[in-house]
Scaffold this motif. Structure first.
Motif, mmCIF file in Angstrom:
data_model
loop_
_atom_site.group_PDB
_atom_site.id
_atom_site.type_symbol
_atom_site.label_atom_id
_atom_site.label_comp_id
_atom_site.label_asym_id
_atom_site.label_seq_id
_atom_site.Cartn_x
_atom_site.Cartn_y
_atom_site.Cartn_z
ATOM 1 N N ARG A 1 -73.098 44.215 -34.560
ATOM 2 C CA ARG A 1 -72.159 44.314 -35.940
ATOM 3 C C ARG A 1 -71.140 44.441 -35.312
ATOM 4 O O ARG A 1 -70.021 43.920 -36.011
ATOM 5 N N ALA A 2 -71.111 45.937 -34.415
ATOM 6 C CA ALA A 2 -70.134 46.053 -34.312
ATOM 7 C C ALA A 2 -69.125 45.514 -33.319
ATOM 8 O O ALA A 2 -68.004 45.981 -33.288
ATOM 9 N N SER A 3 -69.570 44.511 -32.140
ATOM 10 C CA SER A 3 -69.133 44.805 -31.302
ATOM 11 C C SER A 3 -68.617 44.085 -31.756
ATOM 12 O O SER A 3 -67.264 42.482 -31.619
ATOM 13 N N LEU A 4 -68.562 42.442 -33.331
ATOM 14 C CA LEU A 4 -69.004 41.732 -33.445
ATOM 15 C C LEU A 4 -67.374 41.660 -34.413
ATOM 16 O O LEU A 4 -66.304 41.424 -34.710
ATOM 17 N N SER A 5 -67.626 43.318 -34.326
ATOM 18 C CA SER A 5 -66.236 43.403 -35.917
ATOM 19 C C SER A 5 -65.345 43.761 -34.618
ATOM 20 O O SER A 5 -63.838 44.168 -35.166
ATOM 21 N N ASP A 6 -65.483 44.703 -33.336
ATOM 22 C CA ASP A 6 -63.947 44.817 -32.681
ATOM 23 C C ASP A 6 -63.375 43.470 -31.900
ATOM 24 O O ASP A 6 -62.559 43.142 -32.120
ATOM 25 N N VAL A 7 -64.641 42.434 -32.087
ATOM 26 C CA VAL A 7 -64.167 40.718 -31.675
ATOM 27 C C VAL A 7 -62.804 40.187 -33.066
ATOM 28 O O VAL A 7 -61.978 39.728 -32.707
ATOM 29 N N THR A 8 -63.419 40.243 -33.871
ATOM 30 C CA THR A 8 -63.254 39.782 -35.654
ATOM 31 C C THR A 8 -61.540 41.006 -35.477
ATOM 32 O O THR A 8 -60.813 40.120 -35.437
ATOM 33 N N ALA A 9 -61.457 42.001 -35.313
ATOM 34 C CA ALA A 9 -60.732 42.956 -35.145
ATOM 35 C C ALA A 9 -59.151 42.176 -34.223
ATOM 36 O O ALA A 9 -57.902 42.264 -34.326
ATOM 37 N N SER A 10 -59.511 41.797 -33.529
ATOM 38 C CA SER A 10 -59.116 41.655 -31.859
ATOM 39 C C SER A 10 -58.282 40.445 -32.344
ATOM 40 O O SER A 10 -56.956 39.923 -32.293
ATOM 41 N N TYR A 11 -59.162 39.345 -32.847
ATOM 42 C CA TYR A 11 -58.142 38.179 -33.135
ATOM 43 C C TYR A 11 -57.587 37.953 -33.929
ATOM 44 O O TYR A 11 -56.261 37.676 -34.173
ATOM 45 N N GLN A 12 -57.841 38.676 -35.614
ATOM 46 C CA GLN A 12 -57.139 38.635 -36.542
ATOM 47 C C GLN A 12 -55.402 39.159 -35.778
ATOM 48 O O GLN A 12 -54.898 39.093 -35.953
ATOM 49 N N ARG A 13 -55.894 40.572 -34.606
ATOM 50 C CA ARG A 13 -54.390 40.967 -34.543
ATOM 51 C C ARG A 13 -53.662 40.031 -33.217
ATOM 52 O O ARG A 13 -52.761 39.564 -32.967
ATOM 53 N N LEU A 14 -54.575 39.218 -32.632
ATOM 54 C CA LEU A 14 -54.068 37.998 -31.813
ATOM 55 C C LEU A 14 -53.308 37.387 -32.439
ATOM 56 O O LEU A 14 -52.176 36.618 -32.427
ATOM 57 N N GLU A 15 -54.102 36.640 -33.632
ATOM 58 C CA GLU A 15 -53.233 36.270 -34.936
ATOM 59 C C GLU A 15 -52.136 36.441 -35.677
ATOM 60 O O GLU A 15 -50.897 35.409 -35.728
ATOM 61 N N ASN A 16 -52.197 37.436 -36.625
ATOM 62 C CA ASN A 16 -51.038 38.486 -36.130
ATOM 63 C C ASN A 16 -49.582 39.076 -35.621
ATOM 64 O O ASN A 16 -48.718 38.110 -36.446
#
Length: 207
Positions: A99-114
């Motif tokens: 879950r922590a890894s998924l949170s990191d991936v999600t945060a990275s994707y959101q940063r990439l998207e932004n």
């Protein structure tokens, strides 16, 4: 009033047989239907008042037997339950890590998207517009030079001397190269009309 559900001796081997565990564990089990069956089974149709005491005793007995069974299973299979609990703890730790890894991936994707995707999507229509504007500008510049060469050819072709003929031949060759280098010129009506005039070698049509 008849009571169809007599309590079996406590602690006997028939306790488990008395409780229909398959009924309770069935996905289709309905507490409402089970209560209705208890009430109907412990009362007669001729009774003026409904007796709930027998039904309550039956439910209480079932609960006590289930608790006894759980306690007995916990005692007899203590080691196995501890092992299973340890496995569950390990699984929970893996799930937490995932879950922590998924949170990191999600945060990275959101940063990439932004930082990348959204600016790119915003800039893409502007880039396409600029590309079209640039292509149009190039076409207009090439058309301007084409019209200049055509004008020169008309002037040179209108003079009947050897020097003008040589110049006209050079201009015609340059004009042909220019059209070859900018093939989009052939899509313009004015160019097509002038090409017809050039092929007819009529200087008047080039004016």
């Amino acid at each position: 009033m008849d009571n169809e559900h007599a309590d079996p001796p406590a602690g006997s081997d028939t306790d488990n047989e008395y409780i229909d565990y398959e009924l309770f564990t069935s996905p289709e089990f309905s507490p409402i239907e089970f209560c209705n069956s208890l009430i109907i089974g412990t009362n007669n149709e001729s009774d003026v008042e409904i007796d709930f005491e027998a039904s309550k005793q039956r439910v209480q007995f079932d609960l006590e037997e289930v608790e006894k069974l759980l306690h007995r299973e916990a005692v007899e299979h203590h080691s196995e339950l501890i092992q299973q609990a340890s496995k569950m703890t390990a699984v929970e730790e893996i799930v937490d890590t995932t879950r922590a890894s998924l949170s990191d991936v999600t945060a990275s994707y959101q940063r990439l998207e932004n930082e990348v995707l959204k600016p790119y999507n915003t800039a893409l229509p502007i880039y396409r517009s600029l590309t079209k504007f640039h292509a149009t500008s190039n076409l207009l510049r090439s058309l301007t030079w084409y019209l200049y060469l055509v004008r020169q050819l008309a002037i040179q072709s209108g003079t009947q001397d050897a020097r003008s003929s040589v110049r006209a031949a050079k201009t015609f060759a340059e004009l042909s190269r220019h059209v070859s280098n900018f093939p989009l010129l052939k899509n313009l009506k004015v160019v097509n009309d002038l090409e017809v005039a050039i092929r007819s070698k009529d200087p008047a049509m080039l004016q």
